[in-house]
Design a protein around this motif. Sequence first.
Motif, PDB file in Angstrom:
ATOM      1  N   ASP A 256      35.452  50.235  34.537  1.00  0.00           N
ATOM      2  CA  ASP A 256      35.990  50.830  35.670  1.00  0.00           C
ATOM      3  C   ASP A 256      36.702  49.657  36.508  1.00  0.00           C
ATOM      4  O   ASP A 256      37.707  49.914  37.359  1.00  0.00           O
ATOM      5  CB  ASP A 256      34.753  51.459  36.793  1.00  0.00           C
ATOM      6  N   ILE A 257      36.115  48.322  36.417  1.00  0.00           N
ATOM      7  CA  ILE A 257      36.746  47.418  36.929  1.00  0.00           C
ATOM      8  C   ILE A 257      37.691  46.323  36.398  1.00  0.00           C
ATOM      9  O   ILE A 257      38.398  45.593  36.927  1.00  0.00           O
ATOM     10  CB  ILE A 257      35.524  46.528  37.750  1.00  0.00           C
ATOM     11  N   ALA A 258      37.406  46.384  35.055  1.00  0.00           N
ATOM     12  CA  ALA A 258      38.273  45.581  34.030  1.00  0.00           C
ATOM     13  C   ALA A 258      39.760  45.532  34.313  1.00  0.00           C
ATOM     14  O   ALA A 258      40.135  44.375  34.421  1.00  0.00           O
ATOM     15  CB  ALA A 258      37.929  45.802  32.535  1.00  0.00           C
ATOM     16  N   PRO A 259      40.215  46.849  34.644  1.00  0.00           N
ATOM     17  CA  PRO A 259      41.906  46.671  34.684  1.00  0.00           C
ATOM     18  C   PRO A 259      42.086  46.155  36.018  1.00  0.00           C
ATOM     19  O   PRO A 259      43.121  45.463  36.255  1.00  0.00           O
ATOM     20  CB  PRO A 259      42.381  48.137  34.855  1.00  0.00           C
ATOM     21  N   TRP A 260      41.109  46.113  36.967  1.00  0.00           N
ATOM     22  CA  TRP A 260      41.464  45.583  38.299  1.00  0.00           C
ATOM     23  C   TRP A 260      41.056  43.931  38.282  1.00  0.00           C
ATOM     24  O   TRP A 260      41.947  43.413  39.068  1.00  0.00           O
ATOM     25  CB  TRP A 260      40.744  46.152  39.500  1.00  0.00           C
ATOM     26  N   TYR A 261      40.332  43.500  37.572  1.00  0.00           N
ATOM     27  CA  TYR A 261      40.113  42.091  37.299  1.00  0.00           C
ATOM     28  C   TYR A 261      41.530  41.589  36.784  1.00  0.00           C
ATOM     29  O   TYR A 261      42.032  40.449  37.155  1.00  0.00           O
ATOM     30  CB  TYR A 261      39.111  41.711  36.328  1.00  0.00           C
ATOM     31  N   ASP A 262      41.909  42.325  35.792  1.00  0.00           N
ATOM     32  CA  ASP A 262      43.550  41.806  35.388  1.00  0.00           C
ATOM     33  C   ASP A 262      44.442  41.913  36.376  1.00  0.00           C
ATOM     34  O   ASP A 262      45.396  40.998  36.362  1.00  0.00           O
ATOM     35  CB  ASP A 262      43.813  43.265  34.199  1.00  0.00           C
ATOM     36  N   HIS A 263      44.469  42.856  37.219  1.00  0.00           N
ATOM     37  CA  HIS A 263      45.398  43.172  38.210  1.00  0.00           C
ATOM     38  C   HIS A 263      45.498  41.872  39.070  1.00  0.00           C
ATOM     39  O   HIS A 263      46.317  41.233  39.591  1.00  0.00           O
ATOM     40  CB  HIS A 263      45.073  44.293  39.053  1.00  0.00           C
ATOM     41  N   VAL A 264      44.140  41.525  39.619  1.00  0.00           N
ATOM     42  CA  VAL A 264      43.970  40.402  40.532  1.00  0.00           C
ATOM     43  C   VAL A 264      44.351  39.003  39.827  1.00  0.00           C
ATOM     44  O   VAL A 264      45.031  38.204  40.389  1.00  0.00           O
ATOM     45  CB  VAL A 264      42.435  40.342  41.003  1.00  0.00           C
ATOM     46  N   GLU A 265      43.888  38.681  38.641  1.00  0.00           N
ATOM     47  CA  GLU A 265      44.338  37.622  37.997  1.00  0.00           C
ATOM     48  C   GLU A 265      45.938  37.483  37.711  1.00  0.00           C
ATOM     49  O   GLU A 265      46.280  36.463  37.789  1.00  0.00           O
ATOM     50  CB  GLU A 265      43.723  37.744  36.433  1.00  0.00           C
ATOM     51  N   ALA A 266      46.491  38.640  37.581  1.00  0.00           N
ATOM     52  CA  ALA A 266      47.911  38.527  37.200  1.00  0.00           C
ATOM     53  C   ALA A 266      48.774  38.174  38.502  1.00  0.00           C
ATOM     54  O   ALA A 266      49.638  37.342  38.569  1.00  0.00           O
ATOM     55  CB  ALA A 266      48.635  39.813  36.968  1.00  0.00           C
ATOM     56  N   PHE A 267      47.897  38.229  39.635  1.00  0.00           N
ATOM     57  CA  PHE A 267      48.662  37.776  40.888  1.00  0.00           C
ATOM     58  C   PHE A 267      48.048  36.507  41.410  1.00  0.00           C
ATOM     59  O   PHE A 267      48.941  35.528  41.738  1.00  0.00           O
ATOM     60  CB  PHE A 267      48.234  38.944  42.063  1.00  0.00           C
ATOM     61  N   ILE A 268      46.869  36.234  41.606  1.00  0.00           N
ATOM     62  CA  ILE A 268      46.347  35.064  41.858  1.00  0.00           C
ATOM     63  C   ILE A 268      46.500  33.878  40.904  1.00  0.00           C
ATOM     64  O   ILE A 268      46.377  32.865  41.441  1.00  0.00           O
ATOM     65  CB  ILE A 268      44.928  35.169  42.441  1.00  0.00           C
TER      66      ILE A 268
END
Lengths: 216, 564
Positions: B152-164
Amino acid sequence: MSTIGRRRALEALASLPVSGGLLACTPSPKHPAPSPQPGAPDGPGAVAPERRPGWAPTLFSPEQALSVEDVTEQLIPETDTPGARRAGVAELIESLVRDVFEEQERSVFLAGIAQLNEMARETTGRAFPACTPEEQRSVLEKVAAATAAQLAKNEGAQNAGTLEPVARFWLRMRDLTIYGFAQSKLGATLAFAYDPVPGDYQGCVPLESSDKTWAL
Amino acid sequence: MGVATGKANRFDAIVVGTGITGGWAAKELCERGLETLVLERGRDVRHVEDYPTADKAPWELPYGDELTLEDKRRMPVQSRVGWAVKQSTKHWFVDDTEHPYIEEKPFDWIRGYQVGGRSLTWGRQCYRWSDLDFEANAKDGFGVDWPIRYRDIAPWYDHVEAFIGISGQAEGLAHWPDGNFLPPMQLNCLEASLKERWRTRYPDRTLTIGRAANLTRPHQGRGQCLNRDLCMRGCPHGAYFSSNSSTLPAAAQTGRMTLAPDSIVTSLIWDERAGKATGVTVIDARTKETREYFARVIFLNASTLGTTSILLDSTSKRFPDGFGNDSGELGRNLMDHPSGAAFGLSEEFGDRYYSGRRPNGICIPRFRNVTEQRKDYVRGFYLAGYATRGGFWGPVHDVPLMGRELKASLSKPGPWYLRMWGFGECLPYRENRVTLNRERRDAWGLPLLSIACEYRENEARMTEDLKASAAEMLEAGGLKYVQAFGEGSTPGSAIHEMGTARMGRDPKTSVLNAHNQVHAAPNVFVTDGACMTSSACQNPSFTYMALTARAAAHAVAELKRGHL
């Protein structure tokens, strides 16, 4: 270094906080100057009136200020690079004694200065700042030897509180002067390797014999 | 930036707090089209302009960067973390005399009340959770089951990483998942040699470079890290992630953010008739005037205990024991990370040095209770550290050394040594809780938070193993004078406090659902550390950011579906 010294050093290092930077030279403090604490009484062999410390002390008497300044220069003298006197380390030390030290630490430190001057007068008849550099060195060697002996005796007890004021003063002056010098402008930029904006990090480079310690 | 009454106090969304999750909520909600009011209780801090010490040389800082007695008088709690709170950073930490709280048991509550919060001072270490962490409560019975899993959270780790931007090294560990990393920082000689030695000696343990939110190449308009290691002062190059350098500018760029500093949210406004929260009450930090703001969606990101204080003080006929507190779990299950440390000296690599000051260390991911189960404690810890040479502790302690000889010795670096520390998981205990003391109030009339939290047997046994393992590894790595230390850390001292409004499947035993919505009030979201159902051992901010981005996307989708 003696085994005891090394062990103490490692214990101290191990317990340092992670980014344990200590001291740096301070510009003149934005602080109302309290009246100086009473210094050692003017006795025979008081400081020559033309000698002044390198800053306007706000806590130390002239004799205390010069004593501290002279000790810093005995510890880290001028060589082909400036020493602790020109680097202004004593002024930094005064600011710490005045505003950072707890009251108890402060009075032990001042008592240590007094004891140092007592020892100087016993051997030379003059206050520490009025001694020649060679005389000062000789007094400090006695202080260092006495400190080492007291530490060796205390080792089991682990109790710095049983050290005499001049011994505690000596230990404090050593670490304050060393770290203060390394963070001073003249010390950091001339006696050490100083690079404010390194750019990249190289984790394993050869250390040439001419390379100096990083200041930071 | 005062916002008047009338239409000007109505928004699509309100975000409370501008720390590491508040900034993310602001960015995501604004980028997804919501007119968003972002309320911060402290003063404004603009990126670069408001970093007063960022470029100060050591001699330009008073008192050798040490705190004075007067500083400590005003900051008796903040100064407990002396490694973090210096002359050069003290302005990012609260004046404790203005923001008192009650320690029923010792608890170091370390806070930053300014725009950016503790995203200015955080350690920047970012490690993903895995299902080893999300399943822990269900498997060993402590706490309640997380209502989400890694998928559930893996795509959102990806999303955060891509930005930060997170720099690091992929290691292929299932329980310490890799991300999409910027190039890793270098290990130094001693660290690299330990990596090799430990690879053979401890095949189930890995030494890797820290996964840090420091850029190793330019990213999203921010500059690459220049290895000054002064991050906590604020970075003039934007080279580490903070709200100030990253998410708040992105939110501002949409034109939909209204940022209001000096605005203390005191409570949620509950509309009995509508059966929903409709806004927040604010007290102006400077004038003490009160105002109300209204929105369809409210995100609480005031930090773990800040958020829970607001919830506890938002009482009504519907919520007599605090907002959303049908379960009785609000304020409970407070956690932090117990810690320990170790040290060892090397007699090797005398002819090697480093250049630059890397603002990152090494990481040894959790290796306990991963495949085998120990009998003395459940869950696990991870180890971190760094190797360096110098400091002047050798010459300092060589008591008779003085003069030219001392000066010469200082100019040569001392031996290499390694400092290690570790963070352990803290179990969720109902008894570790916070409450409001309404008899004692601060200068704004807010009740003081009372904290009763302690580490217990599992934490104690884990910490002993943490220290022993670290010491054993250092010995095995060939280091000398190895010591382990840390006689029991104080809760709060890791500055990873979390819990008190936990997520869960069942409204009877949790405050929030699987999307961080308050079960009883789905238009109120809690995505800071308060939401955490267990603590794992990883530094938590990365997980908070991912949960926030995920919840914000859900909030906007639910608004569009007419569900909120």
